[in-house]
Every structure is written in C-alpha cells, then in structure tokens.
Design an enzyme around this catalytic site. Structure first.
Site, PDB file in Angstrom:
ATOM      1  N   ASN A 149      54.674  24.019  35.791  1.00 45.56           N
ATOM      2  CA  ASN A 149      53.495  23.194  35.524  1.00 45.56           C
ATOM      3  C   ASN A 149      53.784  22.052  34.560  1.00 45.56           C
ATOM      4  OD1 ASN A 149      50.842  24.384  36.756  1.00 45.56           O
ATOM      5  ND2 ASN A 149      52.063  26.159  36.139  1.00 45.56           N
ATOM      6  N   ASP A 169      66.234  23.668  37.885  1.00 47.08           N
ATOM      7  CA  ASP A 169      65.370  24.841  37.791  1.00 47.08           C
ATOM      8  C   ASP A 169      66.078  26.014  38.469  1.00 47.08           C
ATOM      9  OD1 ASP A 169      62.106  25.256  37.238  1.00 47.08           O
ATOM     10  OD2 ASP A 169      62.981  26.707  38.627  1.00 47.08           O
ATOM     11  N   THR A 225      59.262  20.469  23.881  1.00 51.31           N
ATOM     12  CA  THR A 225      57.887  20.942  23.734  1.00 51.31           C
ATOM     13  C   THR A 225      57.771  22.367  24.266  1.00 51.31           C
ATOM     14  OG1 THR A 225      57.341  19.946  25.876  1.00 51.31           O
ATOM     15  CG2 THR A 225      56.840  18.646  23.901  1.00 51.31           C
ATOM     16  N   ALA A 226      58.920  23.037  24.438  1.00 51.33           N
ATOM     17  CA  ALA A 226      58.938  24.386  25.026  1.00 51.33           C
ATOM     18  C   ALA A 226      58.874  25.433  23.921  1.00 51.33           C
ATOM     19  CB  ALA A 226      60.174  24.551  25.904  1.00 51.33           C
ATOM     20  N   ARG A 227      60.018  25.938  23.488  1.00 54.17           N
ATOM     21  CA  ARG A 227      60.073  26.905  22.401  1.00 54.17           C
ATOM     22  C   ARG A 227      61.208  26.522  21.448  1.00 54.17           C
ATOM     23  NH1 ARG A 227      55.628  27.883  23.525  1.00 54.17           N
ATOM     24  NH2 ARG A 227      54.688  29.865  24.161  1.00 54.17           N
ATOM     25  N   ASP A 251      58.302  19.176  19.126  1.00 57.27           N
ATOM     26  CA  ASP A 251      56.990  19.755  18.860  1.00 57.27           C
ATOM     27  C   ASP A 251      57.125  21.210  18.452  1.00 57.27           C
ATOM     28  OD1 ASP A 251      54.059  19.746  18.892  1.00 57.27           O
ATOM     29  OD2 ASP A 251      54.270  21.091  20.613  1.00 57.27           O
ATOM     30  N   GLU A 256      59.877  28.409  13.348  1.00 55.73           N
ATOM     31  CA  GLU A 256      58.455  28.749  13.376  1.00 55.73           C
ATOM     32  C   GLU A 256      58.252  30.256  13.299  1.00 55.73           C
ATOM     33  OE1 GLU A 256      55.734  26.702  16.268  1.00 55.73           O
ATOM     34  OE2 GLU A 256      57.647  25.927  16.993  1.00 55.73           O
ATOM     35  N   HIS A 284      53.668  22.027  16.777  1.00 56.41           N
ATOM     36  CA  HIS A 284      53.383  22.840  17.964  1.00 56.41           C
ATOM     37  C   HIS A 284      51.979  22.522  18.501  1.00 56.41           C
ATOM     38  CE1 HIS A 284      54.838  26.722  20.023  1.00 56.41           C
ATOM     39  NE2 HIS A 284      53.875  26.205  20.791  1.00 56.41           N
ATOM     40  N   ILE A 285      51.759  21.235  18.780  1.00 53.77           N
ATOM     41  CA  ILE A 285      50.434  20.798  19.231  1.00 53.77           C
ATOM     42  C   ILE A 285      50.488  20.076  20.575  1.00 53.77           C
ATOM     43  CG2 ILE A 285      49.416  20.653  16.936  1.00 53.77           C
ATOM     44  CD1 ILE A 285      49.990  17.580  17.060  1.00 53.77           C
TER      45      ILE A 285
END
Length: 310
Positions: A149, A169, A225-227, A251, A256, A284-285
């Site tokens: 997504n 992928d 922006t994943a982990r 991000d 974290e 993380h936004i």
C-alpha cells in the site's frame, strides 16, 4: 462480542461498533501484566502499539477471536502464535498510505531544495543564493523496497514529478503504470533515491547496513518511513559523512521505543542525525494526518464488521 480497546483512536471506532451492538471496554492505562490478567474475558482486541501481544499474552487470551491493529505494522504481535491459535489478524495500511506517500515527497522536497536551511538563514538575516541551490526530483530514478500500500501510493506521487520509479518486492508481477519491478541488484545499480516501504521482520532488520550501502552504484538520497530498525544507524551515519548518502529523510529511528512514543536512548550516531544539515528527521508522523486518523479507523471498523456482522 466483547472487545477491549488498548489505545486511543478516532471515536468513529467506538461509535460504529456500539451501533452494531458490540460490547466495548477502553483501557488506555493498565500495564501489560494487568491486561494479561483479564484478557481471557474478551473476544477481540483493538490496538496500536502500547502493549506487546507476545506468546504469553496470546496464550492467556483463551477466547480471543481477532486482533485489530490500527495501522500497518504487525511486529508488536507474535504472528506465528496468533495464527496457530486461530486468532484473526486485521490491520489497516489502506488508511494511511496517502499520508505516508505525501510525507515522503514532502521530506524529499525539503531536503533536496534546502528549504528549512534557507528559510532559517533568511529569518536570521543571512541571504545566500548559490549556497542554497536545489536539486530537482525531475528525471531522478527512485528505487522503492516494498510495493504494498505505501510503496504504490508513493510511486503514484513520484511518477507525477517525472521520476522513473522502480521497486523490489518479495512478491512477483507487481509492476503497474507507476513503477516497474526489478531485481534488488538492478535497483542498487540504478537508484538515485532509495525509499523503504517494508515491515520489520527477521529478514528486514538492519537491511540497510554497510554492505547494502556499498553495493549502491550511485550516491543517493535515502528515505525511511517504514521502521527504524530496518536501518543500521551507524552505517547510515558513515555514509552521510562520506557523501555516499547525499541526504537522509527519516521519519523513524532505530532508537525509538517499541510504542513509538519517544526515543529510548541517546548516542553519537543519533546526535549526528539530529544536528546534520544532510538530514530531515520527524517523530514517526508520516502516517499521522488528521485525515489518516479517520481513515485508519474506518478501515478497521469495516473489516471487523465484514468478518463478524454477516
């Protein structure tokens, strides 16, 4: 059905489930042990990331039929145990894919055009034009790792900037009008911008390390922006210092807390990221817009109702 809500979410969830005669209990403060002691009373649980649903938790949840994660990542759940116990797993990546995609583009534009730097300089009486000459997205080859997504939504936006978008992928035959699927080797040979859109698993933990970065043919911009733990921070810092990574948009950070609510440690590598002109760092936004909060809730409700109100 009796459902336990462990994290605050959009009120749409409670409104629509109550309207369908679900019994809801909210508990946003109890500890892991306190929740474990009562979880056997519930048929479903709705979570974000406050409490880990590990093997011990799941084995105590004798009557649990589903776990609904408001968001995309499922690493807070012991998935093999849940599947073995027949617990349905529900998440909602459809709800914040647009938010994440816009965040990726926004960070890249800020970084590549030095927008924060130039704005702060002018506000402090410094007028530098040549030093703040930007770098265009137009014509860049962007490599995405992961084409679910988030990856697809990001490709759609970047294609509008005139980028060539390629992706790798683990699934096959995913190419579409916005991006072309390639081998990981081909991505490393062509990408000038690299963006991660993958879950955190054993195979993606520290995926981006010294070896991966050294195998990239071009000096490149990096987006995550994943982990946070998809990236070995010390390797990224070395690459930023050497110029192999031209700039990084982050991000998420390796340091974290599991709940994503704050940082759990400080060190020299983190300090570099927080103070370098080569980095954009946000808390993380990426998936955290006003619109995505409602969409995430709507997706979760629709999936629960689709499974248990037929």
């Amino acid at each position: 059905m009796k459902i336990l809500l462990l994290d605050k979410n959009h009120p749409l969830i409670t409104e629509q489930l109550l309207a369908k005669n679900f019994i809801l209990e909210e508990d946003f403060t109890s500890s892991y042990d306190e929740v474990c002691a009562k979880i056997q009373k519930y048929d479903g649980v709705i979570i974000r990331s406050r409490i880990p649903l590990d093997k011990n938790f799941l084995e105590k949840a004798k009557n649990l039929k589903f776990i609904a994660r408001v968001g995309a990542g499922m690493e807070n759940i012991d998935i093999p145990v849940a599947e073995k116990l027949g617990i349905q797993l529900i998440n909602s990546p459809e709800g914040n894919r647009d938010s994440v995609a816009e965040h990726v583009v926004g960070m890249l534009l800020i970084l590549m055009n030095r927008l924060f730097i130039a704005s702060n300089e002018v506000k402090n009486g410094i007028w530098l034009r040549e030093e703040n000459r930007g770098d265009e997205l137009l014509g860049k080859t962007v490599g995405l790792i992961g084409y679910g997504n988030m990856g697809k939504a990001t490709a759609k936006r970047l294609s509008g900037f005139g980028c060539k978008v390629i992706f790798h992928d683990i699934l096959t035959d995913l190419s579409d009008e916005y991006a072309t699927q390639v081998s990981l080797e081909e991505l490393k040979n062509e990408a000038e911008v690299l963006s991660l859109h993958i879950p955190l698993t054993d195979s993606t933990n520290y995926l981006i390390d010294d070896i991966f970065i050294s195998e990239m043919k071009n000096n490149f911009y990096f987006v995550n922006t994943a982990r946070g733990k998809n990236v070995e921070t010390k390797s990224l810092v070395k690459a930023l210092e050497s110029g192999k990574v031209k700039g990084a948009c982050l991000d998420v950070l390796e340091y974290e807390k599991a709940s994503f609510e704050n940082l759990e440690t400080e060190n020299e590598d983190l300090n570099y990221l927080l103070h370098s002109e080569k980095t954009i760092v946000t808390p993380h936004i990426a998936g955290w817009t006003h619109q995505s909060k409602q969409k995430l809730a709507k997706v979760i409700v629709d999936k629960i109702l689709g499974s248990y109100c037929n």
